[in-house]
Design a protein around this motif. Structure first.
Motif, short mmCIF file in Angstrom:
data_model
loop_
_atom_site.label_atom_id
_atom_site.label_comp_id
_atom_site.label_asym_id
_atom_site.label_seq_id
_atom_site.Cartn_x
_atom_site.Cartn_y
_atom_site.Cartn_z
N SER A 254 0.82 -1.21 0.00
CA SER A 254 0.00 0.00 0.00
C SER A 254 0.86 1.26 0.00
O SER A 254 0.43 2.30 -0.52
CB SER A 254 -0.92 0.01 1.23
OG SER A 254 -1.80 -1.08 1.23
N VAL A 255 2.04 1.17 0.60
CA VAL A 255 2.90 2.36 0.74
C VAL A 255 3.26 2.92 -0.63
O VAL A 255 3.08 4.12 -0.90
CB VAL A 255 4.17 2.03 1.55
CG1 VAL A 255 5.08 3.26 1.63
CG2 VAL A 255 3.81 1.55 2.95
N VAL A 272 7.55 8.79 5.22
CA VAL A 272 7.16 7.39 5.41
C VAL A 272 8.02 6.78 6.51
O VAL A 272 9.17 7.18 6.72
CB VAL A 272 7.33 6.56 4.12
CG1 VAL A 272 6.30 6.94 3.09
CG2 VAL A 272 8.74 6.72 3.55
N THR A 273 7.44 5.82 7.20
CA THR A 273 8.21 5.14 8.24
C THR A 273 7.68 3.73 8.42
O THR A 273 6.63 3.36 7.88
CB THR A 273 8.15 5.90 9.57
OG1 THR A 273 9.18 5.42 10.45
CG2 THR A 273 6.80 5.74 10.27
N GLU A 274 8.44 2.94 9.17
CA GLU A 274 8.10 1.55 9.44
C GLU A 274 8.18 1.31 10.94
O GLU A 274 9.09 1.80 11.61
CB GLU A 274 9.09 0.64 8.70
CG GLU A 274 8.86 -0.84 8.88
CD GLU A 274 9.87 -1.66 8.10
OE1 GLU A 274 9.46 -2.58 7.38
OE2 GLU A 274 11.08 -1.38 8.22
N ILE A 286 2.29 6.68 6.64
CA ILE A 286 2.52 7.67 5.60
C ILE A 286 2.00 9.01 6.09
O ILE A 286 0.99 9.07 6.81
CB ILE A 286 1.81 7.24 4.29
CG1 ILE A 286 2.11 8.21 3.14
CG2 ILE A 286 0.31 7.12 4.48
CD1 ILE A 286 3.37 7.93 2.42
N ALA A 287 2.69 10.07 5.74
CA ALA A 287 2.25 11.42 6.10
C ALA A 287 2.51 12.33 4.91
O ALA A 287 3.47 12.13 4.17
CB ALA A 287 2.98 11.93 7.34
N TRP A 288 1.66 13.32 4.73
CA TRP A 288 1.90 14.30 3.67
C TRP A 288 1.42 15.67 4.11
O TRP A 288 0.57 15.81 4.98
CB TRP A 288 1.23 13.88 2.36
CG TRP A 288 -0.26 13.86 2.35
CD1 TRP A 288 -1.11 14.85 1.93
CD2 TRP A 288 -1.12 12.77 2.75
NE1 TRP A 288 -2.42 14.47 2.05
CE2 TRP A 288 -2.44 13.19 2.54
CE3 TRP A 288 -0.86 11.49 3.26
CZ2 TRP A 288 -3.53 12.35 2.83
CZ3 TRP A 288 -1.95 10.69 3.55
CH2 TRP A 288 -3.26 11.11 3.34
N ARG A 301 12.32 9.60 6.08
CA ARG A 301 12.79 8.47 5.26
C ARG A 301 13.06 7.27 6.15
O ARG A 301 14.17 6.82 6.30
CB ARG A 301 14.04 8.87 4.49
CG ARG A 301 13.80 9.96 3.45
CD ARG A 301 15.11 10.60 2.98
NE ARG A 301 16.04 9.66 2.38
CZ ARG A 301 16.15 9.43 1.07
NH1 ARG A 301 15.37 10.07 0.21
NH2 ARG A 301 17.05 8.57 0.61
N GLY A 302 11.98 6.73 6.75
CA GLY A 302 12.13 5.69 7.76
C GLY A 302 11.89 4.28 7.28
O GLY A 302 11.72 3.37 8.10
N VAL A 303 11.86 4.06 5.96
CA VAL A 303 11.65 2.72 5.43
C VAL A 303 12.82 2.37 4.51
O VAL A 303 12.90 2.82 3.37
CB VAL A 303 10.32 2.61 4.64
CG1 VAL A 303 10.10 1.17 4.19
CG2 VAL A 303 9.15 3.07 5.50
N ALA A 304 13.72 1.55 5.01
CA ALA A 304 14.94 1.23 4.26
C ALA A 304 14.67 0.35 3.05
O ALA A 304 15.45 0.32 2.09
CB ALA A 304 15.94 0.53 5.18
N THR A 305 13.55 -0.38 3.05
CA THR A 305 13.27 -1.34 1.98
C THR A 305 12.58 -0.69 0.77
O THR A 305 12.41 -1.34 -0.25
CB THR A 305 12.37 -2.48 2.50
OG1 THR A 305 11.19 -1.92 3.10
CG2 THR A 305 13.12 -3.30 3.54
N LEU A 306 12.20 0.58 0.87
CA LEU A 306 11.55 1.23 -0.26
C LEU A 306 12.58 1.65 -1.31
O LEU A 306 13.67 2.09 -0.95
CB LEU A 306 10.78 2.47 0.20
CG LEU A 306 9.35 2.32 0.70
CD1 LEU A 306 8.79 3.69 1.04
CD2 LEU A 306 8.46 1.62 -0.30
#
Length: 442
Positions: A254-255, A272-274, A286-288, A301-306
């Motif tokens: 979904s991200v 974004v974060t995890e 998710i935030a905007w 930038r809290g999701v290393a896998t993106l």
């Protein structure tokens, strides 16, 4: 903000059991908890809330019981999001800040709404009892939310409202508010009951065991992506009346889909974060924002896998200068920024400065055009005007100089992007600064 933290490790169940006998009844001889037992999961939630937050809570047996660690980590992230994108540009937690938020609750989201209300001194939360697609409100969740807010003496700070099926998901006008600081939400994951049952089967557990959620909490047409898309559509109308629109997500897929929707809507500022708890549980958020205040890079930038193209543009740039004296480099930096058309404050004692500019004021073409314009208006060249109002600035930045660890000859330069939507402008500024500070003294 509370100093309580929940890291990637599981909660120490044995320590919790020693304090709370009701929880100890559910602990196995090996010190583990049976997460397929809804009563055990609920008692874990009650015990953690009581121990860590002093909150008493009543939970129905047939509704979602959101895990405390993940939900609290969501709250911590929201706090960091606000702190690092405030118009004070300090990145510090301000307990006296007036904060107003909206919790869009299809579930017992007041579990962590109450937690937030406890911690922020000047905090008002609106708990929105949302309708499902048929216009129905889950009366049971609504009643429990009202009871738990009253039980914790938070009626003055947490206000429960009912949306109508025709209203926006974010009914600011109906609340009589001009703006709010953030929204939070944990939308239903699944598009249909069949998808929910299939997911439970893949996890090799009965669908209504550890997850005691009612269908209204678990299923919505289009799933969580469709729900957040409605939020995005609302945000295109409300724009900066909400500083940060946010939602928790249950699926990594979904991200990327939602980031694509944000890009399509023209939103240039997102985060974004995890959240990782234990060895299996992962959630995302998710935030905007339609504003141009940039959160700190680790928050955004809290999701290393993106993939990198799905992450927001890096809001920090660093380089080293050697050999260098931090005092001399600081003077050169100060002189460089002061020579531009910029609002600039430099603190030599802590070798840190904050500045704002109206555009690419370091380019030769800009400075030539600006000088001609001033001569035409004033009949004389009195130099370049500074930024009159930082809110109108196209770029805001913070620059810090520090000695590298273990060396007094290597200076680390960190440039932080505080404000603006033009990543090319920020990148150009960083390049100019690097070239200038790396120049050798003659």
């Amino acid at each position: 903000m509370s100093t309580i933290t929940y890291d990637k490790n599981d909660v120490d169940f044995q320590a919790l059991a020693r304090e709370y006998p009701d929880f100890a009844k559910f602990l196995k001889s090996n010190g583990q908890l049976d997460f397929s037992d809804p009563e055990a999961v609920q008692e874990l939630t009650r015990s953690l809330l009581k121990r860590d937050f002093g909150i008493a809570i009543d939970l129905p047996g047939d509704r979602l019981c959101p895990p405390v660690p993940n939900r609290y980590n969501y709250i911590r992230w929201l706090q960091n999001l606000l702190d690092t994108s405030s118009d004070g540009y300090t990145e510090d937690y301000d307990p006296e800040r007036d904060v107003t938020s909206l919790d869009m609750a299809l579930t017992l989201m007041h579990l962590y709404s109450v937690k937030v209300g406890r911690e922020q001194v000047a905090y008002t939360l609106y708990l929105d009892a949302l309708n499902d697609q048929d216009g129905d409100i889950d009366a049971k969740n609504l009643n429990y939310a009202q009871q738990n807010v009253a039980l914790n003496n938070l009626k003055a700070r947490i206000k429960i409202i009912k949306s109508t099926a025709q209203s926006l998901l974010i009914p600011i006008d109906a609340l009589g508010l001009d703006s709010i600081d953030f929204t939070m939400c944990n939308p239903p994951f699944y598009e249909s009951t069949d998808e929910m049952l299939s997911s439970a089967k893949q996890k090799q557990r009965p669908p209504f065991s550890a997850c005691t959620g009612a269908e209204i909490e678990m299923v919505t047409p289009g799933g969580e992506v469709a729900f957040v898309k409605r939020m995005i559509n609302d945000s295109t109308v409300l724009k900066q009346r909400v500083q940060w629109y946010t939602s928790m997500l249950g699926k990594l897929s979904s991200v990327s889909t939602i980031i694509g929707l944000l890009n399509e809507a023209g939103i240039q500022n997102w985060a974004v974060t995890e959240f990782i708890q234990g060895s299996k549980t992962r959630r995302w958020a998710i935030a905007w924002s339609w504003g141009d205040l940039r959160p700190r890079m680790d928050v955004a930038r809290g999701v290393a896998t993106l993939p990198k193209h799905l992450l927001p543009f890096p809001s920090e740039f660093s380089f080293t200068v050697e050999p260098a004296s931090i005092d001399r480099l600081g003077r050169r930096l100060d002189e460089t920024i002061r020579s531009l058309q910029a609002a600039w404050q430099w603190n030599a004692a802590i070798t840190t400065g904050v500045g704002f500019v109206m555009g690419n004021v370091w380019s030769r073409s800009f400075r030539r055009k600006n000088k001609k314009a001033i001569k035409k208006e004033q009949g004389t060249d009195k130099g370049e005007k500074e930024v009159e109002d930082e809110e109108d600035a196209l770029l805001g930045f913070k620059i810090q100089l520090r000695y590298d660890k273990g060396s007094r000859e290597i200076v680390c330069v960190l440039v932080k992007w505080l404000k603006g939507n033009d990543s090319v402008l920020f990148e150009s500024f960083c390049g100019m600064l690097k070239r200038t500070l790396e120049m050798r003294d003659e």
